[in-house]
Design a protein around this motif. Structure first.
Motif: not given
Lengths: 717, 353, 321
Positions: A158-163
């Protein structure tokens, strides 16, 4: 976004419906099914004054990839209807009608079921990005949350996607920025983050509620671009709610105009903008000052104010303000349908006449503005200077430290401003928020005695003035504030409000008693209303009272601080006309501070463009608008949307990169260079010059200077 | 019907706006044409809203009754509070002694009424004085800013961390032989600080409001602005606060008197009556219940009134509504301006952080 | 942070010193010896008072200097009967601290919980009930509340069912074994409840109003628009933000709570700092009174630091980067 010119809108790339808004699937032109279909939506709230019928029958349908604009003034019910679609209204609201998402009825679903749709199938972008993000969580955490609600994802994924998402919406250095908190983002960046959150789960529909209203024009242009990009990425339909006819013109495919809780006209943007058939729409289009309008003429205001949503009169809600209302309009409320001779639906009994016998351009009476008297015929140089700023500077120390404060920097809020205003002229001071406009105003009004530079009012340097002289100066220099609600003390009747400046300057009772009704009459209010309280007046009327107060002491210079930006466009026109009229009648000079360039173009004789504490371009109105020569002025003008769909489609927009730098950290040399689109086209040697040398004003015409080493005119409107 | 009139409200948001504010934050406001509005004076309107709040009316009723009882009640009983009836020690309620007697044979009703008088008067005086002081200090600190503000705020902070209870208790010998008015002054001296902080922070907001700036740029002198624009614009806060302070003062007074640091014999207050009878209370419970009920009633009445006033003054409050739709009306009542109705330190933080 | 700490220290030191001056000037230690039968010689009284540094003939400033010098070195001076104040305070400090700690912890958490639920269920039965109840509790002076609870238990459970006088029964005094803990809990019940009720009422009113402010906020709407369910949004975004303005309340509340504890200790016969305060004032014992003032100053200091730390932990906007 590189600062290079980007075409703002591909022409006619999306199918348009000629059918209007009946939520019947239009099979002739478009095979695809509407993704969001709203039918006869009604919303009402109980209130102390009675039932508020905020939305009274709204119907529309949007197809994938389509942009529907909903335009209306405050209180027209446009936002309430969108909240109703998402089921986010308070429990006390009564909602009826139908909302279908891809064929599925949403009204009546439980909160749990709706939760699965919100944020997944329908993304939402709200108006005020400062308050719309939770202050205690990082931006990244809030996007991650949006992702994890609807998708099976690990925290890392999710964090990667958020970035990635932050990168898509154009946040620089997303890897670092993802952990920032909302307060560390600028307004434009917060709105980008909101968009990232809205598109996180590939929604079918994005509802954007005034997404750019709180932003400056150059940032607005950026955000609209991002929204467009977000649509391309997701293929979603967009419902864009706004009060700004300019924003919609270039952005939407179809538009629906709302008045008093109901759509009154809808159709493709071209139909509505070029062939309006409902007097309200016609009035609205006629009342906006336009950037591309070269001739100075009076605006056509719509008289009166919108009706109360509690006690709606019988018949057409617009009848009381309509210049062509007939008896029938006061009896029967017209339905939204395609009238004879029209191509798109309107809710007006006389639409068919507007297509034929009645000329839409002339239904509103154009108010007479008295022609300028002899003053303007005197050459500028021979007129008296009422205000002169010479190298006005205001620096604030930036301090840090626990027990002992030490100075760590300087906030250069105003960094050397030189300008003058002569008798009988209007200087428009424009610039985006944070450029130092307000500080400049305060420096003039506070009559300060410190810091560099001089302020000369009516030929007197304010520094050496004693108490009595200062007070006398205050008599000749008055201010009108932005917010008509806040500018009048709610605890005083307006008669007392108008008398306050007179009392302060020791007028005797009889003179005051005579002056108050005179003032009310002057601004077009009934003198018998002197004993009423401000809250009994509408916003436009209150602004007139503010103006009357400013004029009470017969000043020579009036400082207008965003005087119309809090008003709806239909009201704004009347106030602008009044200002025009008074200026000519009383021989006033105005310092008109505004962010809205269209308004400034309408009212100002000369323009000063401010950027980061400096004036970067200054000249007569014609030079600035027709031959803007500083790259910032060019970008600023090109960012202003025109209420003209065809021209909007053809226009090339100059997009600026990034946000306004902090005045605590002004770049070396030219302060605009790191965002300057022109800078990028220069040779290395030239760039070095921008880097090292603070540009001085170069004179381009008799009354036109720009602070740029490479100033060249460019037509951008 | 009166309830259906769009009403001019008492802050900058007009009645129409209040309605729309309920709709959603972004919906904006339908503005009722000024001409059709019927004029109602603000005072009347507030009174009407207040009158629709049942609890507030109950509170007002209780307080009125208490006053009546305190001042008229004693003339109906034949016993003076100083009189010791040697025929009746610890007599239960009934007969000649309506509320019974205490260990010394004093008539509890006469005693309680006398105590009630003292408590009410002290409460009112302290409430009034402390709000007055708070208004001045807070407004001047907020308006003038800079060192005036720094100095006053620091002083307020100091008074706040000073254990006021301890100080008054320690100072009690001073007024032991003097007038109880000194006690009132002391109580007031230690109860204005939190209000002052609220007033200060409200002043800071008001100072940035454009009507205050307008006055300033007109050349109106600072103190005039404070009295003409700033203080009147927080009249509602000050009125509500006075009411709450009355409650707080009554409680504070009774507490000090309970320990013998407050009202001194032979005079009595509700606190001293309860204290004198603590040891006997488990056996002769009326000795506790009658004075304690009076004490609690003052507090509750004052809280109800304060709550009702807040709703009546708050333009966005739609709680004060006609019957019929009461449930719904109550459900959406906007309490944005509602601060906890707490006598003590609960409201201060708004001012501090 | 450091600046705030310094500010607190100055305030608290000043408050304690002021208390000493006021106590020193206002109390009359000599009253304890005057009027005795047979009368004591003036010189004897003077000598006794000199011993405990309470002689009104010594200028207050020099008395203060002596006292302050002792305090800095950890010596609170002598009480009026000549015994060291340190011993007395040492015996009592734990009693009060336990009571205060318990009331603060349970009271604040419970109050925040009740206030939050009250705001969410505004005008439903639960809210109306808690609101009304808190009105009543706050309208009661602590001693009335305490006495009321005492009478209530005696009436419904009979006298002696619950032991509430003192911190323990005599046989358990000073013991901390299992049986003693049970006895302590029993004794804690009523005084604890008194203070907890007060704290809950206070915090719940406050939390309710901040929560109501947050309920209409844009960010809560955003959270819901993201797809968070009502309850999740309320807790994760609403409560988390609404609790922020309640945190600084800790500081001023602690003084209020200590006064409350004074009443409870007196009502329930606990030998804590509150009781010491009352006794010392009636005995004109300047040093002991000042010691109690010092204790409250310390409480304020600790509460101030705690609330600042907590605030910084909860709100990223004030965190030092």
């Amino acid at each position: 976004m590189t600062g290079a010119a980007v075409p703002s809108q591909p022409a006619d790339s999306t199918p348009r419906s000629k059918e209007g808004l009946r939520p019947v699937t239009d099979t002739r032109l478009d095979k695809s099914q509407p993704v969001l279909e709203v039918t006869d939506l009604e919303v009402s709230f109980p209130s102390e004054a009675g039932e508020v019928r905020a939305v009274r029958g709204v119907s529309y349908a949007v197809r994938p990839g389509e942009v529907l604009g909903i335009v209306g003034e405050s209180g027209s019910g446009k936002s309430v209807s969108s909240m109703a679609v998402l089921g986010l209204l308070p429990d006390s609201a009564e909602v009826s009608g139908s909302v279908k998402l891809a064929g599925r009825e949403l009204l009546g679903l439980s909160d749990n079921e709706l939760s699965k749709i919100r944020g997944k199938d329908i993304g939402m972008v709200f108006q005020d990005p400062l308050s719309a993000l939770t202050p205690v969580y990082s931006v990244g955490a809030q996007i991650v949350e949006a992702l994890q609600i609807h998708q099976e994802m690990t925290k890392e994924q999710a964090r990667t996607r958020a970035i990635e998402l932050l990168d898509v919406v154009g946040i620089p250095d997303p890897r670092r920025r993802v952990d920032n908190f909302p307060h560390e983002f600028s307004g434009g960046m917060r709105q980008r983050a909101m968009i990232a959150m809205a598109i996180a789960n590939d929604p079918k529909v994005i509802i954007a509620d005034e997404p750019t209203t709180a932003l400056d024009v150059t940032i607005q242009a950026q955000v609209l671009e991002v929204l467009k990009k977000a649509q391309d990425v997701t293929g979603a339909a967009i419902v864009m709610i706004t009060h700004d006819l300019g924003v919609i013109a270039g952005f939407a495919d179809r538009v629906q105009v709302m008045y008093a809780g109901k759509p009154v006209e809808s159709g493709s943007v071209d139909e509505v903008y070029y062939h309006p058939r409902m007097p309200y729409t016609i009035g609205l289009l006629g009342s906006i000052p336009r950037l591309d309008n070269t001739e100075r003429r009076a605006l056509t205001p719509i008289e009166g104010t919108p009706p109360s949503m509690v006690e709606l009169p019988k018949g057409c809600p617009f009848a009381a303000r309509c210049p062509i209302a007939i008896d029938r309009c006061r009896e029967v409320e017209p339905v939204l349908s395609v009238k004879e001779g029209n191509t798109h639906p309107t809710a007006c009994h006389r639409s068919h006449e507007l297509a034929g016998a009645l000329d839409p351009a002339t239904i509103y009476p154009v108010p007479e503005i008295p022609a300028a008297v002899e003053l303007t015929s005197v050459p500028r140089e021979q007129r008296e200077k009422v205000l002169e700023l010479d190298n006005l500077t205001k620096h604030f120390p930036l301090t840090q430290g626990a027990v002992i404060k030490r100075k760590v920097g300087v906030v250069k809020a105003v960094d050397g401003i030189t300008l003058d205003i002569r008798e009988g002229e209007t200087l428009g001071l424009v610039g985006e928020s944070g450029c130092g406009k307000t500080t400049t105003l305060l420096e003039i009004l506070d009559l300060p005695s410190g810091q560099a530079g001089t302020v000369t009012v009516f030929g007197k340097d304010v520094r050496g003035l004693g108490r009595a002289d200062r007070k006398a100066l205050r008599r000749d220099m008055q201010i009108v504030f932005q917010d008509p609600m806040a500018a009048l003390d709610a605890r005083m009747p307006i008669g007392d409000i108008l008398a306050e400046p007179l009392k302060t300057h020791n007028w005797d009772k009889d003179r005051i008693a005579a002056r108050v009704p005179e003032l009310l009459e002057m601004v077009g209010l009934n003198p018998d209303h002197a004993d009423r309280y401000p809250q009994e007046f509408s916003g436009g009327q209150r602004q007139r009272i503010s103006i009357a107060r400013a004029l009470a002491l017969e000043p020579k210079l009036v400082i207008l601080d965003e005087p119309v930006s809090a008003l709806d466009v239909s009201i704004q026109a009347g106030v602008l006309n009044l200002l025009d009229e008074l200026k000519v009648k009383l021989g006033l000079s105005y310092l008109f501070v505004a962010h809205d360039l269209s308004v400034v173009r309408h009212i100002a004789d000369r323009i000063a463009v401010m950027y980061l504490g400096r004036i970067v371009e200054l000249g007569d109105s014609a030079s600035i608008f027709d031959a803007p020569s500083h790259p910032y002025t060019q970008a600023l003008l090109s960012a202003v949307p025109l209420p003209d769909p065809r021209r909007e489609r053809e226009r090339t927009r100059i997009l600026l990169t990034g946000d306004l730098p902090s005045p605590a950290n002004v770049p070396s040399g030219c302060r605009f260079r790191n965002r300057c689109p022109k800078f990028l086209t220069l040779s290395e040697g030239e760039q070095q010059r921008c880097h090292d040398e603070d540009p001085a004003n170069s004179r381009l015409a008799a009354d036109h200077v720009a602070a740029c080493h490479f100033a060249t005119a460019l037509e951008v409107i | 019907m009166s309830a259906n009139q769009p009403a001019p409200s008492n802050t900058s948001a007009a009645g129409g706006e209040a309605v729309a504010a309920l709709a959603t934050a972004t919906a904006g406001a339908p503005q009722p044409p000024a001409a059709v509005r019927k004029r109602t004076s603000r005072g009347k309107l507030t009174a009407r809203r207040f009158a629709r709040n049942k609890l507030a009316l109950v509170g007002l009723g209780i307080l009125a009754l208490l006053f009546l009882a305190a001042y008229v009640g004693p003339s109906f009983t034949k016993y003076d509070y100083k009189f010791h009836d040697y025929m009746a020690f610890n007599a239960p309620p009934g007969g000649d002694h309506w509320w019974g007697t205490n260990q010394g044979g004093q008539d509890l009703f006469a005693l309680t009424m006398r105590g009630l008088q003292k408590s009410l008067v002290i409460g009112l005086l302290v409430g009034g004085i402390s709000t007055l002081v708070a208004g001045f200090v807070g407004a001047f600190a907020g308006y003038y800013g800079r060192w005036v503000d720094k100095g006053l705020t620091w002083f307020v902070d100091l008074l706040l961390v000073l254990p006021s209870f301890l100080i008054i208790a320690v100072l009690s010998p001073i007024f032991r032989n003097a007038s109880w008015l000194i006690f009132v002054v002391l109580l007031a001296a230690f109860s204005w600080m939190i209000t002052a902080r609220v007033v200060r922070s409200m002043t800071l907001t008001l100072k940035d409001r454009e009507f205050v700036k307008a006055a300033k740029y007109m050349g109106v002198p600072g103190p005039v602005i404070i009295f003409r624009h700033i203080l009147p614009n927080m009249a509602s806060l000050l009125i509500i606060d006075t009411v709450i302070q009355v409650g707080a003062a009554v409680i504070g007074e009774s507490g000090l008197s309970f320990f013998g640091f407050g009202v001194q014999a032979p005079d009595v207050s509700l606190g001293t009556i309860i204290a004198d009878n603590t040891t006997n209370a488990p056996t002769f419970q009326w000795l506790f219940y009658f004075p304690a009920t009076c004490l609690v009633l003052i507090g509750v009445a004052v809280a109800f009134i304060g709550d009702g006033l807040r709703d009546a003054f708050d333009p966005n409050s739609s709680g004060a509504k006609s019957k019929g739709r009461r449930r719904k009306a109550l459900a959406e009542r906007n309490e944005a301006h509602r601060k906890a109705t707490v006598a003590g330190g609960s409201r201060d933080v708004l001012g501090t952080s | 942070m450091l600046r705030k700490l310094a500010n607190y220290l100055i305030l608290v030191t000043l408050a304690a010193s002021l208390s000493y001056f006021i106590a020193g000037l206002s109390l009359h230690p000599q009253a304890n010896y005057e009027g005795r039968n047979p009368p004591l010689a003036k010189s004897t009284i003077s000598k006794t008072l000199d011993d405990v540094n309470m002689n009104p003939d010594t200028p207050i400033v020099s008395r203060f200097a002596t006292w302050a010098n002792g305090v800095v070195h950890g010596d609170l001076g002598k009480s009026i009967d000549g015994s060291p104040v340190n011993d007395e305070v040492g015996r009592r400090i734990g009693v009060s601290t336990r009571l205060l700690l318990l009331a603060t912890l349970i009271g604040s958490v419970g109050g925040v919980a009740l206030g939050t639920i009250g705001a969410i269920k505004q005008y439903k039965f639960f809210d109306r009930f808690t609101t009304l109840a808190s009105f009543f509790i706050l309208a009661m002076p602590v001693f009335v509340l305490g006495l009321f609870l005492k009478l209530l238990t005696m009436k419904f459970l009979g006298a002696g069912t619950i032991h509430f006088t003192g911190e323990t029964d005599a046989e358990f005094a000073g013991r901390w074994d299992f049986a003693a803990l049970g006895n302590r809990a029993e004794h804690m019940l009523l005084p604890g409840l008194t203070l907890i009720l007060l704290q809950v009422a206070l915090y719940s009113r406050y939390q309710r109003s901040t929560m109501l402010d947050v309920l209409g906020s844009d960010f809560l709407r955003t959270a819901r628009a993201k797809g968070l369910k009502r309850r999740a949004a309320l807790v994760k975004h609403g409560l988390r933000t609404a609790i922020l303005p309640v945190v600084p309340l800790l500081v001023f509340n602690i003084v209020l709570l200590f006064i409350g504890a004074t009443f409870t200790e007196k009502t329930f016969g606990w030998h804590g700092m509150g009781e010491l305060l009352i006794n010392s004032i009636t005995r004109n014992d300047v040093n002991t009174t000042s010691a109690v003032a010092l204790f409250t100053a310390g409480l304020v200091l600790i509460a101030g630091l705690l609330s600042d730390l907590l605030y910084a932990a909860l709100d990223p906007r004030v965190r030092v980067r």
